[in-house]
Design a protein around this motif. Sequence first.
Motif, PDB file in Angstrom:
ATOM      1  N   LEU A  29      86.843   7.340  11.348  1.00  0.00           N
ATOM      2  CA  LEU A  29      87.580   6.083  11.244  1.00  0.00           C
ATOM      3  C   LEU A  29      89.083   6.359  11.246  1.00  0.00           C
ATOM      4  CD1 LEU A  29      85.628   4.344   8.301  1.00  0.00           C
ATOM      5  CD2 LEU A  29      84.903   4.689  10.683  1.00  0.00           C
ATOM      6  N   TYR A  30      89.833   5.406  11.751  1.00  0.00           N
ATOM      7  CA  TYR A  30      91.284   5.464  11.590  1.00  0.00           C
ATOM      8  C   TYR A  30      91.676   4.460  10.505  1.00  0.00           C
ATOM      9  CZ  TYR A  30      96.163   4.526  11.811  1.00  0.00           C
ATOM     10  OH  TYR A  30      97.466   4.333  11.420  1.00  0.00           O
ATOM     11  N   GLY A  31      92.600   4.828   9.636  1.00  0.00           N
ATOM     12  CA  GLY A  31      93.134   3.892   8.646  1.00  0.00           C
ATOM     13  C   GLY A  31      94.622   4.069   8.490  1.00  0.00           C
ATOM     14  N   GLY A  32      95.306   2.970   8.311  1.00  0.00           N
ATOM     15  CA  GLY A  32      96.761   2.995   8.130  1.00  0.00           C
ATOM     16  C   GLY A  32      97.368   1.827   8.859  1.00  0.00           C
ATOM     17  N   SER A  33      97.503   0.711   8.120  1.00  0.00           N
ATOM     18  CA  SER A  33      98.103  -0.500   8.697  1.00  0.00           C
ATOM     19  C   SER A  33      97.379  -0.984   9.955  1.00  0.00           C
ATOM     20  CB  SER A  33      99.595  -0.307   8.963  1.00  0.00           C
ATOM     21  OG  SER A  33     100.270  -0.059   7.743  1.00  0.00           O
ATOM     22  N   MET A  34      96.067  -0.789   9.993  1.00  0.00           N
ATOM     23  CA  MET A  34      95.316  -1.398  11.100  1.00  0.00           C
ATOM     24  C   MET A  34      95.312  -2.899  10.861  1.00  0.00           C
ATOM     25  SD  MET A  34      91.368  -0.809  12.375  1.00  0.00           S
ATOM     26  CE  MET A  34      91.581   0.679  13.358  1.00  0.00           C
ATOM     27  N   ASN A  35      95.531  -3.658  11.932  1.00  0.00           N
ATOM     28  CA  ASN A  35      95.560  -5.117  11.775  1.00  0.00           C
ATOM     29  C   ASN A  35      94.964  -5.788  13.011  1.00  0.00           C
ATOM     30  OD1 ASN A  35      97.612  -5.252  13.770  1.00  0.00           O
ATOM     31  ND2 ASN A  35      99.170  -4.831  12.213  1.00  0.00           N
ATOM     32  N   ALA A  36      94.981  -7.122  12.982  1.00  0.00           N
ATOM     33  CA  ALA A  36      94.334  -7.868  14.064  1.00  0.00           C
ATOM     34  C   ALA A  36      95.013  -7.595  15.411  1.00  0.00           C
ATOM     35  CB  ALA A  36      94.377  -9.365  13.737  1.00  0.00           C
TER      36      ALA A  36
ATOM     37  N   ILE B 220      89.444  -7.867  13.524  1.00  0.00           N
ATOM     38  CA  ILE B 220      89.293  -6.398  13.635  1.00  0.00           C
ATOM     39  C   ILE B 220      87.827  -6.054  13.926  1.00  0.00           C
ATOM     40  CG2 ILE B 220      89.462  -4.210  12.364  1.00  0.00           C
ATOM     41  CD1 ILE B 220      91.891  -5.504  10.867  1.00  0.00           C
ATOM     42  N   ILE B 221      86.928  -6.743  13.230  1.00  0.00           N
ATOM     43  CA  ILE B 221      85.492  -6.514  13.462  1.00  0.00           C
ATOM     44  C   ILE B 221      85.142  -6.851  14.924  1.00  0.00           C
ATOM     45  CG2 ILE B 221      83.172  -7.372  12.856  1.00  0.00           C
ATOM     46  CD1 ILE B 221      84.333  -7.767   9.949  1.00  0.00           C
ATOM     47  N   ALA B 222      85.704  -7.932  15.393  1.00  0.00           N
ATOM     48  CA  ALA B 222      85.409  -8.356  16.779  1.00  0.00           C
ATOM     49  C   ALA B 222      85.938  -7.339  17.779  1.00  0.00           C
ATOM     50  CB  ALA B 222      86.010  -9.733  17.030  1.00  0.00           C
ATOM     51  N   ALA B 223      87.003  -6.642  17.398  1.00  0.00           N
ATOM     52  CA  ALA B 223      87.590  -5.655  18.319  1.00  0.00           C
ATOM     53  C   ALA B 223      86.773  -4.357  18.362  1.00  0.00           C
ATOM     54  CB  ALA B 223      89.026  -5.337  17.876  1.00  0.00           C
ATOM     55  N   ALA B 224      85.861  -4.222  17.413  1.00  0.00           N
ATOM     56  CA  ALA B 224      85.098  -2.964  17.295  1.00  0.00           C
ATOM     57  C   ALA B 224      83.785  -3.052  18.065  1.00  0.00           C
ATOM     58  CB  ALA B 224      84.839  -2.652  15.826  1.00  0.00           C
ATOM     59  N   ARG B 225      83.854  -3.119  19.341  1.00  0.00           N
ATOM     60  CA  ARG B 225      82.630  -3.262  20.141  1.00  0.00           C
ATOM     61  C   ARG B 225      82.206  -1.896  20.647  1.00  0.00           C
ATOM     62  NH1 ARG B 225      80.704  -7.944  19.929  1.00  0.00           N
ATOM     63  NH2 ARG B 225      82.139  -9.272  18.878  1.00  0.00           N
TER      64      ARG B 225
ATOM     65  N   GLN C 133      93.377  -1.656  20.493  1.00  0.00           N
ATOM     66  CA  GLN C 133      93.891  -0.450  21.162  1.00  0.00           C
ATOM     67  C   GLN C 133      93.489   0.816  20.427  1.00  0.00           C
ATOM     68  OE1 GLN C 133      98.169  -0.638  21.840  1.00  0.00           O
ATOM     69  NE2 GLN C 133      97.610   0.239  23.828  1.00  0.00           N
ATOM     70  N   LEU C 134      93.587   0.764  19.097  1.00  0.00           N
ATOM     71  CA  LEU C 134      93.191   1.942  18.313  1.00  0.00           C
ATOM     72  C   LEU C 134      91.708   2.226  18.509  1.00  0.00           C
ATOM     73  CD1 LEU C 134      95.229   1.113  15.101  1.00  0.00           C
ATOM     74  CD2 LEU C 134      95.418   3.281  16.354  1.00  0.00           C
TER      75      LEU C 134
ATOM     76  N   PRO D 209      98.094   4.639  19.064  1.00  0.00           N
ATOM     77  CA  PRO D 209      96.741   5.051  19.454  1.00  0.00           C
ATOM     78  C   PRO D 209      96.703   6.508  19.909  1.00  0.00           C
ATOM     79  CG  PRO D 209      97.249   2.886  20.334  1.00  0.00           C
ATOM     80  CD  PRO D 209      98.517   3.387  19.704  1.00  0.00           C
ATOM     81  N   GLU D 210      97.764   6.951  20.579  1.00  0.00           N
ATOM     82  CA  GLU D 210      97.796   8.339  21.069  1.00  0.00           C
ATOM     83  C   GLU D 210      97.922   9.326  19.903  1.00  0.00           C
ATOM     84  OE1 GLU D 210      99.846   5.864  22.160  1.00  0.00           O
ATOM     85  OE2 GLU D 210      98.629   5.447  23.956  1.00  0.00           O
ATOM     86  N   GLN D 211      98.781   8.972  18.936  1.00  0.00           N
ATOM     87  CA  GLN D 211      98.926   9.865  17.764  1.00  0.00           C
ATOM     88  C   GLN D 211      97.606   9.960  17.003  1.00  0.00           C
ATOM     89  OE1 GLN D 211     102.139   7.714  15.833  1.00  0.00           O
ATOM     90  NE2 GLN D 211     103.466   9.501  15.914  1.00  0.00           N
ATOM     91  N   ALA D 212      96.960   8.801  16.814  1.00  0.00           N
ATOM     92  CA  ALA D 212      95.706   8.788  16.061  1.00  0.00           C
ATOM     93  C   ALA D 212      94.635   9.561  16.829  1.00  0.00           C
ATOM     94  CB  ALA D 212      95.265   7.346  15.809  1.00  0.00           C
ATOM     95  N   GLN D 213      94.521   9.307  18.124  1.00  0.00           N
ATOM     96  CA  GLN D 213      93.503   9.985  18.930  1.00  0.00           C
ATOM     97  C   GLN D 213      93.710  11.498  18.901  1.00  0.00           C
ATOM     98  OE1 GLN D 213      90.638   9.677  20.390  1.00  0.00           O
ATOM     99  NE2 GLN D 213      90.710  11.627  21.478  1.00  0.00           N
ATOM    100  N   ALA D 214      94.971  11.928  18.946  1.00  0.00           N
ATOM    101  CA  ALA D 214      95.242  13.374  18.964  1.00  0.00           C
ATOM    102  C   ALA D 214      94.677  14.022  17.695  1.00  0.00           C
ATOM    103  CB  ALA D 214      96.746  13.620  19.070  1.00  0.00           C
ATOM    104  N   VAL D 215      94.869  13.378  16.548  1.00  0.00           N
ATOM    105  CA  VAL D 215      94.359  13.971  15.305  1.00  0.00           C
ATOM    106  C   VAL D 215      92.832  13.856  15.254  1.00  0.00           C
ATOM    107  CG1 VAL D 215      94.444  13.903  12.783  1.00  0.00           C
ATOM    108  CG2 VAL D 215      96.531  13.507  14.114  1.00  0.00           C
TER     109      VAL D 215
END
Length: 252
Positions: free
Chosen positions: A210-217, A247-252, A222-223, A183-189
């Motif tokens: 959006l972030y993409g790259g092996s995002m999973n349940a 994943i959809i449920a995590a996107a609140r 966290q991402l 999450p920190e690497q993604a947030q930094a970019v």
Amino acid sequence: MNSKKKLIAGNWKMNGGLAANEALLKAIMAGLGDGGGAACDVAVAVPAPYLAQVQSLTFGSAVAVASQDVSQHEAGAFTGEVSVAMLKEFGVRYALVGHSERRQYHGETDVVVAEKAQRALAAGVTPIICVGETLQEREAGQTESVVKRQLAAVIHLNGHCISEVVVAYEPVWAIGTGRTASPEQAQAVHAVLRAQLAAASEHADRIRLLYGGSMNAANAAQLLSQPDIDGGLVGGASLKAPDFLQIIAAAR
Ligand code: PEP
């Protein structure tokens, strides 16, 4: 900050079949429930031959139809290409543009990516413009310069505000590898991209990154809780209804 509605977009890549698509979409729509059930926007980017099927199955639901590519040309002698006008006829709302697999295997340059984004926007289809560095580029300390170069190519699209697009940061080394950016690497970019957008537009806050790259349940929540991550572009996990729904449920 993150007050806008997140977007979770599945990328089926070159997977699917009539029966499998129907089962997958029915399970996703059942999981979302009657009023859409999602606190975020949801889309699926499907292979072109299935657009008619997916349009018909998702009609009136919360699931938007997306394409995986769009031609930079309007019409004519471009064998194998699909124009944005054709995509529109099948209710396509978003088009992936410049996915790393298109850049890598089909030689798409930053210029072509910009032309495709422009073509989509002009027809009212929202491009989801993908940027991201390879492992070699990351290890050489070039992550920032690579994603900035890729974003710079699309930041001034004729007659359009950059706030009309969606940007997906997809580190190439994380796509389909099971190796997710932290999450920190993604947030930094994402923060770098946001700053670049802010320098170009007063509406940078509205743009969904959006972030993409092996995002999973397991890793989505966290991402998606990072301040500049406004959704996900999901490959493998979007082919499994329970995982995609989580994943959809995590996107609140
Ligand atoms: C993708 O195809 O854009 C992607 C992120 O794939 P995966 O989730 O499988 O890494």
